[in-house]
Design a protein around this motif. Structure first.
Motif, short mmCIF file in Angstrom:
data_model
loop_
_atom_site.label_atom_id
_atom_site.label_comp_id
_atom_site.label_asym_id
_atom_site.label_seq_id
_atom_site.Cartn_x
_atom_site.Cartn_y
_atom_site.Cartn_z
N ILE A 107 26.38 65.35 45.45
CA ILE A 107 26.09 64.92 44.08
C ILE A 107 26.29 63.42 43.99
CG2 ILE A 107 26.59 67.14 42.94
CD1 ILE A 107 29.43 66.01 42.33
N PRO A 108 25.71 62.75 43.01
CA PRO A 108 25.86 61.29 42.96
C PRO A 108 27.31 60.89 42.75
CG PRO A 108 24.14 62.05 41.45
CD PRO A 108 24.87 63.27 41.92
N TYR A 109 27.67 59.76 43.35
CA TYR A 109 29.00 59.17 43.18
C TYR A 109 28.89 58.08 42.12
CZ TYR A 109 33.05 56.20 43.98
OH TYR A 109 34.17 55.44 43.81
N THR A 110 29.82 58.07 41.18
CA THR A 110 29.83 57.04 40.15
C THR A 110 30.93 56.03 40.44
OG1 THR A 110 29.25 58.83 38.64
CG2 THR A 110 29.77 56.69 37.65
N PRO A 111 30.58 54.87 41.00
CA PRO A 111 31.63 53.90 41.30
C PRO A 111 32.17 53.24 40.05
CG PRO A 111 29.47 53.10 42.04
CD PRO A 111 29.24 54.40 41.33
N ILE A 112 33.38 52.67 40.17
CA ILE A 112 33.92 51.85 39.09
C ILE A 112 33.20 50.51 39.16
CG2 ILE A 112 35.99 50.65 38.24
CD1 ILE A 112 37.67 52.91 39.38
N GLU A 113 32.47 50.15 38.11
CA GLU A 113 31.68 48.91 38.12
C GLU A 113 32.52 47.76 37.59
OE1 GLU A 113 28.64 48.71 39.30
OE2 GLU A 113 27.60 50.62 38.97
N LEU A 114 32.78 46.76 38.45
CA LEU A 114 33.55 45.58 38.03
C LEU A 114 32.92 44.36 38.70
CD1 LEU A 114 37.24 46.71 38.73
CD2 LEU A 114 36.13 46.63 36.50
N ASP A 115 33.15 43.17 38.12
CA ASP A 115 32.76 41.98 38.88
C ASP A 115 33.95 41.52 39.72
OD1 ASP A 115 34.46 40.48 37.18
OD2 ASP A 115 32.85 40.27 35.72
N ASP A 116 33.67 40.61 40.68
CA ASP A 116 34.71 40.22 41.63
C ASP A 116 35.91 39.59 40.97
OD1 ASP A 116 33.89 41.24 43.97
OD2 ASP A 116 33.14 39.36 44.84
N SER A 117 35.67 38.84 39.87
CA SER A 117 36.82 38.18 39.26
C SER A 117 37.73 39.22 38.60
CB SER A 117 36.33 37.07 38.30
OG SER A 117 36.77 37.29 37.01
N THR A 118 37.15 40.26 38.04
CA THR A 118 37.97 41.34 37.46
C THR A 118 38.69 42.11 38.57
OG1 THR A 118 36.24 41.50 35.81
CG2 THR A 118 37.93 43.20 35.74
N ARG A 119 37.97 42.32 39.68
CA ARG A 119 38.61 43.01 40.82
C ARG A 119 39.83 42.21 41.29
NH1 ARG A 119 33.07 43.58 42.78
NH2 ARG A 119 32.44 45.72 42.34
N MET A 120 39.64 40.89 41.36
CA MET A 120 40.73 40.02 41.80
C MET A 120 41.91 40.15 40.83
SD MET A 120 41.30 37.86 44.23
CE MET A 120 39.74 37.16 44.79
N ASP A 121 41.61 40.03 39.53
CA ASP A 121 42.68 40.15 38.52
C ASP A 121 43.39 41.48 38.66
OD1 ASP A 121 42.04 37.75 37.46
OD2 ASP A 121 40.99 38.54 35.68
N ARG A 122 42.61 42.53 38.78
CA ARG A 122 43.22 43.87 38.85
C ARG A 122 44.08 44.03 40.09
NH1 ARG A 122 40.04 49.17 36.87
NH2 ARG A 122 39.26 48.34 34.90
N SER A 123 43.58 43.52 41.23
CA SER A 123 44.35 43.69 42.47
C SER A 123 45.66 42.92 42.37
CB SER A 123 43.52 43.25 43.68
OG SER A 123 43.34 41.86 43.69
N ARG A 124 45.61 41.75 41.73
CA ARG A 124 46.84 40.96 41.58
C ARG A 124 47.82 41.66 40.64
NH1 ARG A 124 43.69 35.26 41.19
NH2 ARG A 124 43.62 34.85 43.41
N GLN A 125 47.28 42.19 39.54
CA GLN A 125 48.16 42.89 38.59
C GLN A 125 48.79 44.12 39.24
OE1 GLN A 125 45.59 43.65 35.22
NE2 GLN A 125 45.58 41.47 34.70
N LEU A 126 47.98 44.83 40.02
CA LEU A 126 48.51 46.03 40.69
C LEU A 126 49.60 45.67 41.67
CD1 LEU A 126 45.41 48.29 41.32
CD2 LEU A 126 47.60 49.01 40.36
N LEU A 127 49.37 44.60 42.43
CA LEU A 127 50.38 44.15 43.39
C LEU A 127 51.68 43.82 42.66
CD1 LEU A 127 51.37 43.19 46.16
CD2 LEU A 127 50.21 41.01 45.75
N GLU A 128 51.55 43.07 41.56
CA GLU A 128 52.73 42.67 40.80
C GLU A 128 53.46 43.90 40.26
OE1 GLU A 128 53.81 40.11 36.88
OE2 GLU A 128 51.83 39.70 37.77
N THR A 129 52.69 44.83 39.71
CA THR A 129 53.28 46.05 39.15
C THR A 129 53.96 46.87 40.24
OG1 THR A 129 51.57 46.12 37.47
CG2 THR A 129 52.77 48.16 37.84
#
Ligand code: IYR
Length: 233
Positions: A9-31
């Motif tokens: 069945i189709p996969y629905t990826p989480i759609e983000l731009d790179d700057s949001t991905r960067m922000d999220r990865s940094r926030q996750l690391l900090e958390t």
């Protein structure tokens, strides 16, 4: 080849731009870097739905051939928690007094642990993770695959989600753990894997003054493709 069209069945990826991905990865690391194992809990109750959501997040983990070889037992009944504490402390006392090596006890010194486990009664919930080396299917034993890896990954999800939901836990490993199978009356295809008290931290709780390894110690890069650079035109 099976012809049914629902096999994929189709996969629905989480759609983000790179700057949001960067922000999220940094926030996750900090958390995630704020996560600590906590050994003293408040007796304050936690809404059950939070626990349910945490467990179902853990149960979304990948597993060998998608067999999902796990059961999460959630205990809030004081009488069962008492039984678990008593049995765990009996095993732990033997471990600390006779089974663990001098070297092991020395390695545990910075954590100030001992055989006493009051958190098993104080924490509002105990989550006992069981692994299922096999399933019973139509009266036949069906072996599961990569059981330790699968249940280990699910437990990682569990610990991460507990932290991100603002609760605290401890990966507790009373050893041996067979008493958990007996007390919780688990079927013969379940083996205790880990025990996690979950709740809020005791007010003013302190944690061992220990450090995480540095990036250079844990990350080795074998660069092939050039990193996308901020300076690149
Ligand atoms: N299971 C014991 C001992 C213990 C072992 C390790 I390795 C730890 O990181 C912490 C404790 C206990 O729970 O006290």
């Amino acid at each position: 080849m099976p012809t049914d069209t629902n096999r994929f069945i189709p996969y629905t990826p989480i759609e983000l731009d790179d700057s949001t991905r960067m922000d999220r990865s940094r926030q996750l690391l900090e958390t995630m870097r704020k996560r600590r194992s906590i050994r003293s809990f408040s007796a304050e109750d936690v809404p059950f739905e939070i626990i349910e959501n945490i467990v179902m997040t853990a149960a979304s983990a990948p597993s060998g051939a998608n067999k999902q070889p796990w059961t999460f037992c959630v205990v809030s009944a004081p009488a069962i928690k008492r039984q678990i504490r008593k049995a765990a402390e009996e095993e732990e006392r033997l471990s600390y007094e006779t089974r663990m090596s001098e070297e092991w006890l020395e390695d545990l010194e910075p954590f100030g642990t001992n055989w006493q486990k009051p958190f098993l009664e104080v924490a509002p919930y105990l989550i006992v993770v069981f692994k299922k080396p096999f399933d019973w299917v139509n009266g036949k034993k069906k072996k599961n695959y990569y059981v330790n890896e699968s249940v280990g990954i699910a437990t990682g999800f569990l610990i991460s989600t507990i932290h991100q939901a603002g609760l605290v836990t401890l990966t507790h490993t009373p050893s041996p753990m067979r008493f958990l199978e007996k007390i919780l009356e688990r079927p013969d295809n379940e083996r205790a894997f880990l025990l996690l008290p979950v709740g809020y931290p005791a007010p003013g709780v302190q944690v061992p003054n220990i450090r995480r390894k540095k990036k250079e110690e844990v990350l080795k890069v074998y660069e092939g493709r050039r990193q996308k650079s901020k300076e690149a035109p």
